[in-house]
Scaffold this motif. Structure first.
Motif, PDB file in Angstrom:
ATOM      1  N   THR A   1       0.610   8.548   4.281  1.00 15.92           N
ATOM      2  CA  THR A   1       0.549   8.983   2.887  1.00 15.92           C
ATOM      3  C   THR A   1       0.824   7.783   1.986  1.00 15.92           C
ATOM      4  N   PHE A   2       0.350   7.857   0.746  1.00 21.99           N
ATOM      5  CA  PHE A   2       0.470   6.708  -0.157  1.00 21.99           C
ATOM      6  C   PHE A   2       0.744   7.211  -1.568  1.00 21.99           C
ATOM      7  N   TYR A   3       2.007   7.076  -1.996  1.00 26.31           N
ATOM      8  CA  TYR A   3       2.437   7.526  -3.322  1.00 26.31           C
ATOM      9  C   TYR A   3       3.222   6.392  -3.983  1.00 26.31           C
ATOM     10  N   PRO A   4       2.550   5.360  -4.466  1.00 26.57           N
ATOM     11  CA  PRO A   4       3.279   4.198  -4.993  1.00 26.57           C
ATOM     12  C   PRO A   4       4.136   4.528  -6.212  1.00 26.57           C
ATOM     13  N   HIS A   5       5.305   3.899  -6.279  1.00 26.00           N
ATOM     14  CA  HIS A   5       6.199   4.009  -7.425  1.00 26.00           C
ATOM     15  C   HIS A   5       5.916   2.850  -8.380  1.00 26.00           C
ATOM     16  N   LEU A   6       6.011   3.111  -9.664  1.00 27.46           N
ATOM     17  CA  LEU A   6       5.857   2.055 -10.663  1.00 27.46           C
ATOM     18  C   LEU A   6       7.233   1.488 -10.992  1.00 27.46           C
ATOM     19  N   ILE A   7       7.406   0.195 -10.749  1.00 22.22           N
ATOM     20  CA  ILE A   7       8.667  -0.486 -11.031  1.00 22.22           C
ATOM     21  C   ILE A   7       8.425  -1.445 -12.190  1.00 22.22           C
ATOM     22  N   VAL A   8       9.081  -1.180 -13.298  1.00 24.24           N
ATOM     23  CA  VAL A   8       8.862  -1.925 -14.540  1.00 24.24           C
ATOM     24  C   VAL A   8      10.035  -2.855 -14.773  1.00 24.24           C
ATOM     25  N   GLN A   9       9.776  -4.142 -14.848  1.00 24.35           N
ATOM     26  CA  GLN A   9      10.814  -5.130 -15.091  1.00 24.35           C
ATOM     27  C   GLN A   9      10.600  -5.742 -16.471  1.00 24.35           C
ATOM     28  N   PHE A  10      11.701  -5.952 -17.196  1.00 29.69           N
ATOM     29  CA  PHE A  10      11.576  -6.640 -18.483  1.00 29.69           C
ATOM     30  C   PHE A  10      12.728  -7.627 -18.653  1.00 29.69           C
ATOM     31  N   SER A  11      12.475  -8.668 -19.400  1.00 31.97           N
ATOM     32  CA  SER A  11      13.445  -9.745 -19.556  1.00 31.97           C
ATOM     33  C   SER A  11      14.291  -9.548 -20.811  1.00 31.97           C
ATOM     34  N   GLN A  12      15.444 -10.195 -20.815  1.00 34.03           N
ATOM     35  CA  GLN A  12      16.259 -10.232 -22.031  1.00 34.03           C
ATOM     36  C   GLN A  12      15.504 -10.986 -23.106  1.00 34.03           C
ATOM     37  N   GLY A  13      15.541 -10.455 -24.332  1.00 32.07           N
ATOM     38  CA  GLY A  13      14.860 -11.114 -25.432  1.00 32.07           C
ATOM     39  C   GLY A  13      13.400 -10.728 -25.585  1.00 32.07           C
ATOM     40  N   LEU A  14      12.884  -9.819 -24.741  1.00 33.18           N
ATOM     41  CA  LEU A  14      11.507  -9.358 -24.918  1.00 33.18           C
ATOM     42  C   LEU A  14      11.383  -8.715 -26.293  1.00 33.18           C
TER      43      LEU A  14
ATOM     44  N   ASN B   1       5.821   9.569  -8.898  1.00 31.04           N
ATOM     45  CA  ASN B   1       5.145  10.824  -8.569  1.00 31.04           C
ATOM     46  C   ASN B   1       4.884  10.754  -7.068  1.00 31.04           C
ATOM     47  N   ASP B   2       5.806  11.336  -6.275  1.00 29.23           N
ATOM     48  CA  ASP B   2       5.830  11.078  -4.833  1.00 29.23           C
ATOM     49  C   ASP B   2       6.187  12.357  -4.074  1.00 29.23           C
ATOM     50  N   PRO B   3       5.187  13.126  -3.646  1.00 25.26           N
ATOM     51  CA  PRO B   3       5.467  14.382  -2.927  1.00 25.26           C
ATOM     52  C   PRO B   3       6.275  14.193  -1.654  1.00 25.26           C
ATOM     53  N   ALA B   4       6.124  13.075  -0.967  1.00 26.04           N
ATOM     54  CA  ALA B   4       6.856  12.877   0.290  1.00 26.04           C
ATOM     55  C   ALA B   4       8.358  12.769   0.050  1.00 26.04           C
ATOM     56  N   ASN B   5       8.756  11.980  -0.946  1.00 18.89           N
ATOM     57  CA  ASN B   5      10.181  11.859  -1.265  1.00 18.89           C
ATOM     58  C   ASN B   5      10.675  13.075  -2.034  1.00 18.89           C
ATOM     59  N   ASP B   6       9.776  13.773  -2.701  1.00 21.39           N
ATOM     60  CA  ASP B   6      10.131  14.995  -3.411  1.00 21.39           C
ATOM     61  C   ASP B   6      10.558  16.087  -2.436  1.00 21.39           C
ATOM     62  N   THR B   7       9.929  16.136  -1.261  1.00 20.90           N
ATOM     63  CA  THR B   7      10.266  17.172  -0.279  1.00 20.90           C
ATOM     64  C   THR B   7      11.271  16.688   0.769  1.00 20.90           C
ATOM     65  N   MET B   8      11.368  15.396   0.995  1.00 21.65           N
ATOM     66  CA  MET B   8      12.390  14.767   1.845  1.00 21.65           C
ATOM     67  C   MET B   8      12.577  15.478   3.196  1.00 21.65           C
ATOM     68  N   LEU B   9      11.496  15.615   3.920  1.00 20.05           N
ATOM     69  CA  LEU B   9      11.568  16.217   5.246  1.00 20.05           C
ATOM     70  C   LEU B   9      12.366  15.319   6.187  1.00 20.05           C
ATOM     71  N   LEU B  10      13.302  15.908   6.917  1.00 22.94           N
ATOM     72  CA  LEU B  10      14.133  15.151   7.849  1.00 22.94           C
ATOM     73  C   LEU B  10      13.577  15.277   9.263  1.00 22.94           C
ATOM     74  N   ASP B  11      13.541  14.140   9.959  1.00 24.81           N
ATOM     75  CA  ASP B  11      12.993  14.131  11.306  1.00 24.81           C
ATOM     76  C   ASP B  11      14.013  14.669  12.311  1.00 24.81           C
ATOM     77  N   ASP B  12      13.520  15.346  13.336  1.00 27.37           N
ATOM     78  CA  ASP B  12      14.399  15.927  14.354  1.00 27.37           C
ATOM     79  C   ASP B  12      15.186  14.863  15.117  1.00 27.37           C
ATOM     80  N   GLU B  13      14.698  13.635  15.119  1.00 26.12           N
ATOM     81  CA  GLU B  13      15.389  12.557  15.828  1.00 26.12           C
ATOM     82  C   GLU B  13      16.646  12.073  15.105  1.00 26.12           C
TER      83      GLU B  13
END
Length: 398
Positions: free
Chosen positions: A137-150, A171-183
């Motif tokens: 699955t592929f649900y990329p997160h947007l990470i926004v960085q900004f500098s001091q003084g922008l 917007n990430d259904p996989a982390n939204d449901t957080m299924l735990l593995d039996d292992e």
């Protein structure tokens, strides 16, 4: 490289699209969307469009704050990211902590909920991982960085960021449901260190309660001597943080959070350079989080409070050193860079001494470093702090 089964890091992870904000793009969007300054003081409750996303980002830039939000429109994330030059990395507290541990020569095992080609390409080869996902699955997160003084000026908007920081939009259904593995349970039976993070992305109360119930069942297999570290985060549904604490607090040895989360819980601004104000804030925080050890990491200093504070002072220092190294060197940081950071000048010790005296109970406060960097990295600093902290714990358990 040490045995990966000793350190288990969970519970989710993601692919990140990292971008650096520029005034030119923001000013163009302000003009094209007709955004007004009054909107920045009351950002949209739901980010449902690119316009909402821009308003949310501008509000944070104006105060130099950091945060994390669910975004109802996945296309808004990709559209906005496409206006910059995004860099593909791996994210999530557990994954970034694992990447740091790998650089320090400590192998770990990751519990993941989503895997894809980017994960397989970027995960360290020295550790191990397992996943609850049954397909890529592929649900990329947007990470926004900004500098001091922008400085951003368009229409009636004129803002200058007082601090550098980072924002996370998801917007990430996989982390939204957080299924735990039996292992998970059988692997925890071999663990000496266990990191819990990621429940902040969930938005269904009944499903969250079920995941917490299952996690507690898995945790019954942890050895009594294992150290469980819980790292807090900005909850997409703020009320859910109390549900998580109620379910897990009696199984947590160390509870970590940053200044944004502290101030969110208290509903007020805390002067991080005023020992009396910080002591009052931490005292109030303990009514919500009465953990054996509460770790608070900020842009100026980090500290551990509570009955077990004395046990973790060296781990707090390791977290500060590694986070500072990432601030200066970013993803290129090396073990040699970490050692060089240790030799940098620290902030004056007067604050740390005063806070330890002010606080009514055990406290260990570690000052940050004096860092003057033209292009600092603000993404993943908290995650790197956690990784540094855990490196000291894992080392002590060898």
């Amino acid at each position: 490289m040490s045995d990966a089964s000793r350190v288990l890091l969970g519970l989710g992870g993601c692919v990140d699209y990292e971008i650096e904000l520029t005034a030119v793009v923001l000013e163009e969007l302000i003009t094209s969307y007709g955004i007004r300054s009054a909107e920045l003081t009351k950002p949209p409750a739901v980010v449902g469009s690119e316009r909402d996303l821009v308003v949310s980002i501008l509000g944070y830039v104006a105060r130099g704050g950091g945060g994390e939000h669910f975004v109802a429109s996945a296309p808004a994330l990709s559209t906005f990211a496409g206006r910059f030059s995004p860099r593909t990395t791996l994210g999530g507290t557990s994954v970034r902590a694992g990447l740091l541990l790998d650089r320090l020569g400590i192998a770990s095992t990751l519990h993941l909920v989503t895997v894809n080609d980017d994960f397989r390409r970027l995960l360290p080869t020295g550790g191990d991982w397992f996943t609850s996902g049954t397909e890529d699955t592929f649900y990329p997160h947007l990470i926004v960085q900004f500098s001091q003084g922008l400085h951003v000026a368009a229409g009636d908007i004129a803002i200058t960021s007082p601090f550098p920081n980072r924002l996370i939009y998801v917007n990430d259904p996989a982390n939204d449901t957080m299924l735990l593995d039996d292992e998970l349970g059988p692997r925890l039976a071999k663990a000496e260190v266990f990191l819990i993070s990621g429940f902040n992305a969930m938005r269904d109360a009944a499903l969250l309660d079920e995941r917490l119930r299952v996690l507690r069942t898995h945790m019954e297999q942890l050895p009594p001597s294992a150290v469980t570290y819980f790292e807090d985060a900005a909850y997409h549904e703020p009320a859910f943080s109390a549900r998580v604490r109620a379910a897990l607090l009696d199984r947590i040895d160390v509870y970590g959070l940053n200044e944004d989360e502290l101030q969110s819980y208290l509903g007020r601004t805390v002067d991080l350079l005023d020992p009396a104000d910080v002591a009052a804030a931490v005292t109030e925080l303990f009514t919500l989080i009465p953990a054996p050890a509460v770790v608070l990491h900020t842009k100026y200093w980090a500290a551990v409070f509570g009955a077990r504070a004395g046990d973790y002072a060296e781990a707090v220092d390791a977290g500060i050193v590694t986070a500072a190294t990432r601030y200066v060197h970013g993803d290129a940081m090396t073990v040699e860079d970490v050692e060089a950071t240790r030799r940098r000048p620290r902030r004056p010790a007067a604050f740390a001494d005063a806070l330890e005296q002010q606080f009514d109970g055990p406290a260990r406060v570690v000052g940050g470093f004096v860092l003057d960097v033209d292009n600092p990295t603000t993404v993943g600093l908290g995650d790197t702090f956690v990784g540094g902290f855990l490196s000291a714990i894992a080392g002590a358990h060898r």
